[in-house]
Write an enzyme that holds these catalytic residues in place. Sequence first.
Site, mmCIF file in Angstrom:
data_model
loop_
_atom_site.group_PDB
_atom_site.id
_atom_site.type_symbol
_atom_site.label_atom_id
_atom_site.label_comp_id
_atom_site.label_asym_id
_atom_site.label_seq_id
_atom_site.Cartn_x
_atom_site.Cartn_y
_atom_site.Cartn_z
ATOM 1 N N ASN A 10 37.320 35.166 28.466
ATOM 2 C CA ASN A 10 37.867 35.438 29.799
ATOM 3 C C ASN A 10 39.227 34.749 29.963
ATOM 4 O OD1 ASN A 10 38.489 35.105 32.567
ATOM 5 N ND2 ASN A 10 36.337 35.373 33.139
ATOM 6 N N ASP A 70 29.437 28.048 31.554
ATOM 7 C CA ASP A 70 28.720 29.137 32.184
ATOM 8 C C ASP A 70 28.776 28.861 33.668
ATOM 9 O OD1 ASP A 70 27.150 31.590 31.601
ATOM 10 O OD2 ASP A 70 25.753 30.585 32.939
HETATM 11 P P1 IMP Z 1 30.200 33.615 32.785
HETATM 12 O O1 IMP Z 1 31.500 34.076 32.215
HETATM 13 O O2 IMP Z 1 29.010 34.089 32.048
HETATM 14 O O3 IMP Z 1 30.210 32.139 33.036
HETATM 15 O O4 IMP Z 1 30.070 34.329 34.183
HETATM 16 C C1 IMP Z 1 30.685 33.814 35.287
HETATM 17 C C2 IMP Z 1 30.540 34.778 36.438
HETATM 18 O O5 IMP Z 1 30.721 34.095 37.667
HETATM 19 C C3 IMP Z 1 31.570 35.855 36.410
HETATM 20 O O6 IMP Z 1 31.018 36.998 37.020
HETATM 21 C C4 IMP Z 1 32.677 35.345 37.282
HETATM 22 O O7 IMP Z 1 33.360 36.352 37.908
HETATM 23 C C5 IMP Z 1 31.944 34.478 38.267
HETATM 24 N N1 IMP Z 1 32.761 33.287 38.450
HETATM 25 C C6 IMP Z 1 32.661 32.110 37.801
HETATM 26 N N2 IMP Z 1 33.643 31.275 38.154
HETATM 27 C C7 IMP Z 1 34.387 31.944 39.039
HETATM 28 C C8 IMP Z 1 35.580 31.604 39.732
HETATM 29 O O8 IMP Z 1 36.174 30.536 39.599
HETATM 30 N N3 IMP Z 1 36.060 32.571 40.540
HETATM 31 C C9 IMP Z 1 35.479 33.778 40.700
HETATM 32 N N4 IMP Z 1 34.387 34.140 40.061
HETATM 33 C C10 IMP Z 1 33.837 33.232 39.229
#
Ligand code: IMP
Length: 196
Positions: A10, A70
Amino acid sequence: MERVIFATGNEGKMREIRAILADTYPEILSMKEAGIETDTVEDGKTYEENALIKARAVAAAAGELVLADDSGLEIDYLGKEPGVYSARYLGEDTPYSIKNAELIRRLEGVPEEERTARFVCAIAAVLPDGREITVRAAIEGRIGYEEKGSNGFGYDPIFYVPEFGKTTAELTEEEKNQVSHRGKALRLMKEELKKL
Ligand code: IMP
């Protein structure tokens, strides 16, 4: 240890991570930059488990310090949904404009004081000798009534931070890093790594 690989694809996250770790680690590589591809299933029940799953998979291929995070959005009124399933909510490839609109719809008529929510972030480190560390942090806020702001990513446009009177998508990157779940968790992890 000067080099660290951060197990994420990401780019929004990588920008935040680079800004926070740059003073300690001159070289911060994404998985792609490190030339590592893994195919992990994030089927942990907690943020910590999922972060460890990602970090271990990359560490097995890298043999150097690997960090992974995560994170997710917990909305109290929805029983802490979407939580650890935040990325997969309504489908991994569904645009966030649709995910955000749906969450706002599900909170229709819900008063301000019941719209409480938090972003949570766990970070895992796997060291070259196999040691593992996890930390967790959160930022408290409320779900707004419409999307606002175009900075950040994901659920940022609907996450309102009362102290700023703005959503995290209206904060500058610097402001967000100072108060965000990821910013706080990364600084905690830096402290833990310094102790080693
Ligand atoms: P991961 O990449 O599996 O950790 O998923 C994280 C999820 O939570 C994703 O859907 C992100 O869009 C959301 N998320 C996590 N941190 C943020 C943030 O700082 N801003 C907006 N969405 C976030």
